[in-house]
Design a protein around this motif. Structure first.
Motif, PDB file in Angstrom:
ATOM      1  N   ALA A 172       0.843  -1.607  -0.028  1.00 33.45           N
ATOM      2  CA  ALA A 172       0.567   0.311  -0.231  1.00 33.45           C
ATOM      3  C   ALA A 172       0.865   1.507  -0.192  1.00 33.45           C
ATOM      4  CB  ALA A 172      -1.257  -0.002   1.412  1.00 33.45           C
ATOM      5  N   LEU A 173       1.931   1.306   0.396  1.00 35.50           N
ATOM      6  CA  LEU A 173       3.206   2.400   0.796  1.00 35.50           C
ATOM      7  C   LEU A 173       3.811   2.275  -0.648  1.00 35.50           C
ATOM      8  CD1 LEU A 173       3.986   1.937   4.613  1.00 35.50           C
ATOM      9  CD2 LEU A 173       2.122   4.032   3.337  1.00 35.50           C
ATOM     10  N   HIS A 174       3.798   0.950  -1.401  1.00 32.43           N
ATOM     11  CA  HIS A 174       5.216   0.915  -1.869  1.00 32.43           C
ATOM     12  C   HIS A 174       6.297   1.265  -1.842  1.00 32.43           C
ATOM     13  CE1 HIS A 174       1.092   1.345  -4.582  1.00 32.43           C
ATOM     14  NE2 HIS A 174       1.006   2.738  -4.726  1.00 32.43           N
ATOM     15  N   VAL A 175       7.065   0.744  -0.373  1.00 29.12           N
ATOM     16  CA  VAL A 175       8.021   0.959  -0.147  1.00 29.12           C
ATOM     17  C   VAL A 175       8.460  -1.051  -0.816  1.00 29.12           C
ATOM     18  CG1 VAL A 175       8.020   1.908   1.522  1.00 29.12           C
ATOM     19  CG2 VAL A 175       7.585   0.196   2.141  1.00 29.12           C
ATOM     20  N   ASP A 176       9.837  -1.033  -0.361  1.00 27.38           N
ATOM     21  CA  ASP A 176      10.079  -1.892  -1.062  1.00 27.38           C
ATOM     22  C   ASP A 176      11.527  -2.366   0.287  1.00 27.38           C
ATOM     23  OD1 ASP A 176      11.233  -4.742  -1.666  1.00 27.38           O
ATOM     24  OD2 ASP A 176      11.110  -4.132  -3.860  1.00 27.38           O
ATOM     25  N   ALA A 177      12.430  -3.547  -0.136  1.00 27.79           N
ATOM     26  CA  ALA A 177      13.653  -3.547   0.642  1.00 27.79           C
ATOM     27  C   ALA A 177      14.599  -2.391   0.758  1.00 27.79           C
ATOM     28  CB  ALA A 177      14.391  -5.138   0.583  1.00 27.79           C
ATOM     29  N   GLY A 178      15.360  -1.828   1.611  1.00 33.06           N
ATOM     30  CA  GLY A 178      16.336  -0.532   1.514  1.00 33.06           C
ATOM     31  C   GLY A 178      15.717   0.697   1.805  1.00 33.06           C
ATOM     32  N   ASP A 179      14.088   0.635   1.139  1.00 34.84           N
ATOM     33  CA  ASP A 179      13.529   2.326   1.321  1.00 34.84           C
ATOM     34  C   ASP A 179      13.795   2.802   2.884  1.00 34.84           C
ATOM     35  OD1 ASP A 179      13.059   2.262  -1.643  1.00 34.84           O
ATOM     36  OD2 ASP A 179      10.894   1.815  -1.426  1.00 34.84           O
ATOM     37  N   ARG A 180      13.105   3.875   2.307  1.00 38.01           N
ATOM     38  CA  ARG A 180      12.872   4.836   3.778  1.00 38.01           C
ATOM     39  C   ARG A 180      11.331   4.665   4.536  1.00 38.01           C
ATOM     40  NH1 ARG A 180      17.787   6.467   6.342  1.00 38.01           N
ATOM     41  NH2 ARG A 180      16.628   7.509   7.681  1.00 38.01           N
ATOM     42  N   VAL A 181      11.225   4.895   5.634  1.00 32.61           N
ATOM     43  CA  VAL A 181       9.920   5.198   6.124  1.00 32.61           C
ATOM     44  C   VAL A 181      10.478   6.414   7.790  1.00 32.61           C
ATOM     45  CG1 VAL A 181       8.660   2.844   5.548  1.00 32.61           C
ATOM     46  CG2 VAL A 181       9.376   3.113   7.537  1.00 32.61           C
ATOM     47  N   GLU A 182       9.223   7.106   7.639  1.00 35.53           N
ATOM     48  CA  GLU A 182       9.205   8.279   8.462  1.00 35.53           C
ATOM     49  C   GLU A 182       8.339   7.266   9.196  1.00 35.53           C
ATOM     50  OE1 GLU A 182       8.611  12.009   7.024  1.00 35.53           O
ATOM     51  OE2 GLU A 182      11.048  11.838   6.379  1.00 35.53           O
ATOM     52  N   PHE A 183       8.146   8.208  10.924  1.00 32.37           N
ATOM     53  CA  PHE A 183       7.283   7.916  11.694  1.00 32.37           C
ATOM     54  C   PHE A 183       7.261   9.100  12.769  1.00 32.37           C
ATOM     55  CE2 PHE A 183       9.479   3.713  11.665  1.00 32.37           C
ATOM     56  CZ  PHE A 183       8.502   2.959  11.712  1.00 32.37           C
ATOM     57  N   VAL A 184       5.713   9.876  12.399  1.00 34.00           N
ATOM     58  CA  VAL A 184       5.393  11.223  12.157  1.00 34.00           C
ATOM     59  C   VAL A 184       4.437  11.414  13.514  1.00 34.00           C
ATOM     60  CG1 VAL A 184       4.505  13.026  11.678  1.00 34.00           C
ATOM     61  CG2 VAL A 184       5.922  11.830  10.180  1.00 34.00           C
ATOM     62  N   GLN A 185       4.809  11.897  14.513  1.00 33.81           N
ATOM     63  CA  GLN A 185       3.930  11.751  15.602  1.00 33.81           C
ATOM     64  C   GLN A 185       2.265  12.698  15.139  1.00 33.81           C
ATOM     65  OE1 GLN A 185       5.373  12.752  19.242  1.00 33.81           O
ATOM     66  NE2 GLN A 185       3.637  12.443  20.351  1.00 33.81           N
ATOM     67  N   VAL A 186       1.735  12.475  15.434  1.00 36.57           N
ATOM     68  CA  VAL A 186       0.724  13.213  15.029  1.00 36.57           C
ATOM     69  C   VAL A 186       0.340  13.435  16.257  1.00 36.57           C
ATOM     70  CG1 VAL A 186      -0.370  12.054  12.864  1.00 36.57           C
ATOM     71  CG2 VAL A 186      -0.899  11.006  14.773  1.00 36.57           C
ATOM     72  N   PRO A 216      -0.190  12.540  21.017  1.00 41.20           N
ATOM     73  CA  PRO A 216       0.599  11.826  21.586  1.00 41.20           C
ATOM     74  C   PRO A 216       0.135  10.181  22.064  1.00 41.20           C
ATOM     75  CG  PRO A 216       0.454  14.008  23.196  1.00 41.20           C
ATOM     76  CD  PRO A 216      -0.107  14.111  22.273  1.00 41.20           C
ATOM     77  N   GLY A 217       1.047   9.350  21.784  1.00 41.82           N
ATOM     78  CA  GLY A 217       0.924   7.721  22.172  1.00 41.82           C
ATOM     79  C   GLY A 217       0.710   7.390  19.667  1.00 41.82           C
ATOM     80  N   ARG A 218       0.481   8.417  19.498  1.00 37.94           N
ATOM     81  CA  ARG A 218      -0.179   8.008  17.722  1.00 37.94           C
ATOM     82  C   ARG A 218       0.507   8.656  17.161  1.00 37.94           C
ATOM     83  NH1 ARG A 218      -5.486   6.953  15.577  1.00 37.94           N
ATOM     84  NH2 ARG A 218      -5.601   7.640  13.739  1.00 37.94           N
ATOM     85  N   PHE A 219       1.592   7.025  16.024  1.00 41.64           N
ATOM     86  CA  PHE A 219       2.253   7.924  14.949  1.00 41.64           C
ATOM     87  C   PHE A 219       1.322   7.305  13.704  1.00 41.64           C
ATOM     88  CE2 PHE A 219       4.772   7.909  18.788  1.00 41.64           C
ATOM     89  CZ  PHE A 219       5.806   8.701  18.426  1.00 41.64           C
ATOM     90  N   GLU A 220       1.914   9.066  12.089  1.00 42.00           N
ATOM     91  CA  GLU A 220       2.108   7.970  11.247  1.00 42.00           C
ATOM     92  C   GLU A 220       2.690   7.397  10.628  1.00 42.00           C
ATOM     93  OE1 GLU A 220       0.247  11.238   9.189  1.00 42.00           O
ATOM     94  OE2 GLU A 220      -1.537  10.810  10.036  1.00 42.00           O
ATOM     95  N   LEU A 221       2.531   5.895   9.792  1.00 43.04           N
ATOM     96  CA  LEU A 221       3.699   5.896   8.889  1.00 43.04           C
ATOM     97  C   LEU A 221       4.047   6.539   7.663  1.00 43.04           C
ATOM     98  CD1 LEU A 221       6.391   3.450   8.473  1.00 43.04           C
ATOM     99  CD2 LEU A 221       4.554   2.057   8.143  1.00 43.04           C
ATOM    100  N   ILE A 222       5.071   7.271   6.853  1.00 45.42           N
ATOM    101  CA  ILE A 222       4.906   7.498   5.990  1.00 45.42           C
ATOM    102  C   ILE A 222       6.160   6.809   5.295  1.00 45.42           C
ATOM    103  CG2 ILE A 222       5.363   9.681   4.711  1.00 45.42           C
ATOM    104  CD1 ILE A 222       3.695  11.007   7.238  1.00 45.42           C
ATOM    105  N   ALA A 223       6.250   6.689   4.063  1.00 45.09           N
ATOM    106  CA  ALA A 223       6.865   7.047   3.011  1.00 45.09           C
ATOM    107  C   ALA A 223       8.341   7.769   2.771  1.00 45.09           C
ATOM    108  CB  ALA A 223       6.296   5.649   1.496  1.00 45.09           C
ATOM    109  N   ALA A 224       9.196   7.417   2.808  1.00 45.19           N
ATOM    110  CA  ALA A 224       9.972   8.319   2.495  1.00 45.19           C
ATOM    111  C   ALA A 224      10.844   8.267   1.326  1.00 45.19           C
ATOM    112  CB  ALA A 224      10.882   8.800   4.130  1.00 45.19           C
ATOM    113  N   THR A 225      10.019   7.952   0.365  1.00 43.88           N
ATOM    114  CA  THR A 225      10.377   7.468  -0.997  1.00 43.88           C
ATOM    115  C   THR A 225      10.854   8.194  -1.796  1.00 43.88           C
ATOM    116  OG1 THR A 225       8.454   6.224  -1.825  1.00 43.88           O
ATOM    117  CG2 THR A 225       9.557   4.922  -0.798  1.00 43.88           C
ATOM    118  N   GLN A 226       9.912   9.512  -1.299  1.00 41.90           N
ATOM    119  CA  GLN A 226      10.281  10.796  -3.169  1.00 41.90           C
ATOM    120  C   GLN A 226      12.010  10.992  -3.858  1.00 41.90           C
ATOM    121  OE1 GLN A 226       9.698  14.823  -1.136  1.00 41.90           O
ATOM    122  NE2 GLN A 226       7.768  14.786  -2.946  1.00 41.90           N
TER     123      GLN A 226
END
Length: 80
Positions: free
Chosen positions: A21-35, A37-47
């Protein structure tokens, strides 16, 4: 809802359906963004770096390599 388990080294394996769904593969980076307290979003950093082109508009003036080298040299000697 998809879940993952944290290993003893603090690592997780992102489930296949989430990777797809995120279009990520081995070696790609992802970011964890706190939205909140106690809740994060996982975002593909493949730009692509190319997507940044034009972000700051056109330069006011061009700078030669010699001018860049002089600026670097002046900054370097000031730091000592």
């Amino acid at each position: 809802m998809t879940t993952a388990t944290v290993s003893s080294k603090g690592q997780i394996t992102i489930p296949a359906e989430v990777r797809q769904a995120l279009h990520v593969d081995a070696g790609d980076r992802v970011e964890f963004v706190q939205v909140e307290p106690g809740r994060f979003e996982l975002i593909a950093a493949t730009q692509s770096i190319k997507s940044l082109k034009g972000m700051f508009g056109r330069p006011v003036r061009t700078v030669s390599i010699e001018e860049m080298n002089r600026a670097i040299e002046a900054r370097g000697s000031a730091a000592r």
